[in-house]
Design a protein around this motif. Sequence first.
Motif, PDB file in Angstrom:
ATOM      1  N   ARG A  79       0.823  -1.214   0.000  1.00 24.17           N
ATOM      2  CA  ARG A  79       0.000   0.000   0.000  1.00 24.17           C
ATOM      3  C   ARG A  79       0.857   1.264   0.000  1.00 24.17           C
ATOM      4  O   ARG A  79       0.423   2.305  -0.487  1.00 24.17           O
ATOM      5  N   PRO A  99     -13.795   7.544  -2.328  1.00 24.72           N
ATOM      6  CA  PRO A  99     -14.247   7.835  -0.969  1.00 24.72           C
ATOM      7  C   PRO A  99     -13.300   8.775  -0.232  1.00 24.72           C
ATOM      8  O   PRO A  99     -12.102   8.790  -0.482  1.00 24.72           O
ATOM      9  N   GLU A 113     -16.747  15.222   6.195  1.00 24.10           N
ATOM     10  CA  GLU A 113     -16.846  16.358   7.125  1.00 24.10           C
ATOM     11  C   GLU A 113     -15.544  17.161   7.192  1.00 24.10           C
ATOM     12  O   GLU A 113     -15.495  18.213   7.800  1.00 24.10           O
ATOM     13  N   PHE A 161      -4.314  14.604   6.643  1.00 22.42           N
ATOM     14  CA  PHE A 161      -4.469  13.267   7.238  1.00 22.42           C
ATOM     15  C   PHE A 161      -3.747  12.210   6.408  1.00 22.42           C
ATOM     16  O   PHE A 161      -3.033  11.352   6.947  1.00 22.42           O
ATOM     17  N   ASP A 208      -0.186  12.447   7.084  1.00 17.62           N
ATOM     18  CA  ASP A 208       0.121  11.874   8.401  1.00 17.62           C
ATOM     19  C   ASP A 208       0.268  10.364   8.294  1.00 17.62           C
ATOM     20  O   ASP A 208       1.232   9.782   8.775  1.00 17.62           O
ATOM     21  N   ARG A 262       0.780   8.572   5.678  1.00 12.95           N
ATOM     22  CA  ARG A 262       1.868   8.170   4.782  1.00 12.95           C
ATOM     23  C   ARG A 262       3.221   8.701   5.238  1.00 12.95           C
ATOM     24  O   ARG A 262       4.205   8.623   4.511  1.00 12.95           O
ATOM     25  N   LYS A 263       3.221   9.281   6.416  1.00 14.64           N
ATOM     26  CA  LYS A 263       4.469   9.767   7.038  1.00 14.64           C
ATOM     27  C   LYS A 263       5.219  10.764   6.166  1.00 14.64           C
ATOM     28  O   LYS A 263       6.427  10.709   6.017  1.00 14.64           O
ATOM     29  N   LYS A 298       6.166  14.506   6.132  1.00 21.93           N
ATOM     30  CA  LYS A 298       6.095  15.646   7.056  1.00 21.93           C
ATOM     31  C   LYS A 298       7.073  16.745   6.695  1.00 21.93           C
ATOM     32  O   LYS A 298       7.914  16.583   5.815  1.00 21.93           O
ATOM     33  N   MET A 349       5.064  10.839  12.674  1.00 17.40           N
ATOM     34  CA  MET A 349       3.843  10.388  13.338  1.00 17.40           C
ATOM     35  C   MET A 349       3.402   9.046  12.743  1.00 17.40           C
ATOM     36  O   MET A 349       3.386   8.881  11.546  1.00 17.40           O
ATOM     37  N   ASN A 350       3.094   8.096  13.583  1.00 21.12           N
ATOM     38  CA  ASN A 350       2.692   6.821  12.986  1.00 21.12           C
ATOM     39  C   ASN A 350       1.197   6.789  12.669  1.00 21.12           C
ATOM     40  O   ASN A 350       0.449   7.714  12.990  1.00 21.12           O
ATOM     41  N   SER A 351       0.794   5.706  12.022  1.00 22.38           N
ATOM     42  CA  SER A 351      -0.569   5.644  11.505  1.00 22.38           C
ATOM     43  C   SER A 351      -1.614   5.672  12.608  1.00 22.38           C
ATOM     44  O   SER A 351      -2.686   6.247  12.453  1.00 22.38           O
ATOM     45  N   ALA A 403      -2.186   9.168  13.525  1.00 19.08           N
ATOM     46  CA  ALA A 403      -2.889   9.883  12.460  1.00 19.08           C
ATOM     47  C   ALA A 403      -4.390   9.612  12.536  1.00 19.08           C
ATOM     48  O   ALA A 403      -5.206  10.538  12.459  1.00 19.08           O
ATOM     49  N   VAL A 404      -4.764   8.340  12.710  1.00 20.97           N
ATOM     50  CA  VAL A 404      -6.180   7.984  12.806  1.00 20.97           C
ATOM     51  C   VAL A 404      -6.778   8.603  14.066  1.00 20.97           C
ATOM     52  O   VAL A 404      -7.874   9.181  14.041  1.00 20.97           O
ATOM     53  N   LYS A 460      -5.871  11.257  15.722  1.00 21.63           N
ATOM     54  CA  LYS A 460      -6.004  12.701  15.613  1.00 21.63           C
ATOM     55  C   LYS A 460      -7.196  13.072  14.724  1.00 21.63           C
ATOM     56  O   LYS A 460      -8.014  13.922  15.078  1.00 21.63           O
ATOM     57  N   ARG A 461      -7.306  12.387  13.593  1.00 19.94           N
ATOM     58  CA  ARG A 461      -8.398  12.691  12.670  1.00 19.94           C
ATOM     59  C   ARG A 461      -9.754  12.434  13.311  1.00 19.94           C
ATOM     60  O   ARG A 461     -10.676  13.215  13.214  1.00 19.94           O
ATOM     61  N   SER A 489     -12.728  14.998  14.355  1.00 17.01           N
ATOM     62  CA  SER A 489     -14.016  14.878  13.673  1.00 17.01           C
ATOM     63  C   SER A 489     -15.183  14.998  14.661  1.00 17.01           C
ATOM     64  O   SER A 489     -16.278  15.399  14.287  1.00 17.01           O
ATOM     65  N   GLU A 512     -18.243   4.383   8.546  1.00 16.83           N
ATOM     66  CA  GLU A 512     -17.092   4.240   7.647  1.00 16.83           C
ATOM     67  C   GLU A 512     -17.390   3.210   6.546  1.00 16.83           C
ATOM     68  O   GLU A 512     -17.057   3.400   5.385  1.00 16.83           O
ATOM     69  N   SER A 531     -15.698   4.910   3.010  1.00 19.99           N
ATOM     70  CA  SER A 531     -14.356   5.440   3.297  1.00 19.99           C
ATOM     71  C   SER A 531     -13.448   4.371   3.898  1.00 19.99           C
ATOM     72  O   SER A 531     -12.240   4.542   3.959  1.00 19.99           O
ATOM     73  N   VAL A 532     -14.052   3.247   4.301  1.00 22.39           N
ATOM     74  CA  VAL A 532     -13.240   2.138   4.794  1.00 22.39           C
ATOM     75  C   VAL A 532     -12.290   1.647   3.688  1.00 22.39           C
ATOM     76  O   VAL A 532     -11.172   1.216   3.955  1.00 22.39           O
ATOM     77  N   LEU A 569     -10.875   3.556   1.509  1.00 16.26           N
ATOM     78  CA  LEU A 569      -9.751   4.489   1.508  1.00 16.26           C
ATOM     79  C   LEU A 569      -8.809   4.143   2.659  1.00 16.26           C
ATOM     80  O   LEU A 569      -7.599   4.005   2.474  1.00 16.26           O
ATOM     81  N   LEU A 570      -9.390   3.997   3.841  1.00 19.04           N
ATOM     82  CA  LEU A 570      -8.582   3.784   5.040  1.00 19.04           C
ATOM     83  C   LEU A 570      -7.717   2.537   4.920  1.00 19.04           C
ATOM     84  O   LEU A 570      -6.534   2.546   5.238  1.00 19.04           O
ATOM     85  N   LEU A 603      -4.679   2.560   2.600  1.00 22.93           N
ATOM     86  CA  LEU A 603      -3.544   3.360   3.064  1.00 22.93           C
ATOM     87  C   LEU A 603      -2.632   2.426   3.851  1.00 22.93           C
ATOM     88  O   LEU A 603      -3.085   1.398   4.347  1.00 22.93           O
ATOM     89  N   ILE A 658      -1.718   1.104   6.569  1.00 25.44           N
ATOM     90  CA  ILE A 658      -2.121   1.078   7.972  1.00 25.44           C
ATOM     91  C   ILE A 658      -2.661  -0.312   8.271  1.00 25.44           C
ATOM     92  O   ILE A 658      -3.264  -0.935   7.401  1.00 25.44           O
TER      93      ILE A 658
END
Lengths: 240, 243
Positions: free
Chosen positions: A73, A84, A88, A97, A100, A102-103, A105, B1-3, B6-7, B9-10, B14, B75, B80-81, B83-84, B87, B89
């Motif tokens: 990935r 998708p 919001e 995001f 973040d 995908r690291k 920075k 920052m690791n995955s 990231a999740v 924080k997002r 939200s 999700e 959007s799952v 997408l997630l 990635l 992760i």
Amino acid sequence: MIEVKDLRRSFGPVTAVDGISFNVEKGQVLGLLGPNGAGKTTAMRMLACFIRPDKGTATVCGHDILKDPVRVRQSIGYLAESAPSYSEMTVGSFLGFICDVRKIKGAARKRALDRVVPTCSIESVYHQTIETLSKGYKRRVGLAQALIHDPAVLIWDEPTDGLDPNQKHEVRRLITAMSEEKCIIISTHILEEVEAICTRCIIVARGKILVDSTPQKLKDENKCSLDEVFRRITKHTGRS
Amino acid sequence: MNSFLAVFKRELKSYFTTPLAYVFLFIFLVLSGFLTFQKGFYEARQADMTRFFMNMPLLFVGMASATSMRLWAEERKVGSVELLFTLPITIREAVLGKLCAAWVFLSIALALTFPMVITVFYLGSPDVGVIVTGYIGTWLMVGAFLAIGCFFSALTKNQVISVVLSSVACGILVLLGMPTTLNYLAGFLPMGLVNAVEMMSMRTHFESIQRGVLTFGDLSYFAILIAGWTAACVVVLDERKAS
């Protein structure tokens, strides 16, 4: 760069992908064609490690999709059919995001954003929330998300769906411009698109590969338009 | 920052981009205050928070289920799952990221009940230890409820089904320890089994922590619940993410 070996996947009684194998090298743009329900999306989802194959495997940039999905990935820019995203969020925070995860920075993030935002022409909506965007803009955000890490492999499921003619043209130009550096797989129903940008096309139906050739060769061999070729090949294969 | 971060924080952000979080916080704070006074906070003439904490299990059954219902159901519903999980992760990172974000959100709700603490200190000199363990116990219970909710949210795309299933599951865990339930069970079950049921109830462990003692048994009860339901969520999501 991509090696697919006998990939199979069924959902209940329906066999979506039935033993497909092919290789794609750097510099190729492969168009995946086929009637609805042919298994294009399932095949792409397996390559992007979203669903696991029942049998067979594939490697992307040398990483096995079963053994090392996270590495796979990392090297793929994947755009799903519906593009998708998180509705919001604003475009900017959504891309933040993705960076973040995908690291990406610091200065690299700024460079990446400075590159993809103009490429996908989303400057004007950068601070808007995604749910307020039109379908075309949502797809462009999806494209930006798939390009932000400058991946070696692009797997895009109907990338021009929902775009206006100008944008379609832009995306095709983008793909052609990137094609030398990358290995690209797109699926589409628009056959002119295949003629315009693909260096190779695979026609699938009922999960099997029927034809693996180039658009030019197909036209020359059959002495008719690509539309006609497609209809002849897939005429009796639609799911009913 | 690791995955994971990231999740996390997002997800946490939200909550606050929509009015939902504020509505939740408001309802929770009003109810927690109202129930405390309704149960006779002044009439008891005691500077402690027993009457505040005793409402927490049932209040959080609702709150935690409502918070966790959208975690995965939404999700998966909007896609959007896809997408997630295309990635870089892992499912575990994503599940933990979301769970922790929800947990922090409800911890904020819990922290905002501080005026109650101030009130008690103003009125008398309460036992600080009991108040601290009260908050720790509630916080652990919230984590367990969220882990359960997270599991049911991964099970279905429908948020209503998710909230109903998780509040029933959490409700059962709480109500199992009620004296009425136990008395009823004692009528036909051997004492050993009734005790086992009592030990499985969240209420038993929650109340034991409320008394101001943190025992290894109580802490591990919550740790096992959270770890177990989270692991189940990872398994279910792995199976169902694409369906």
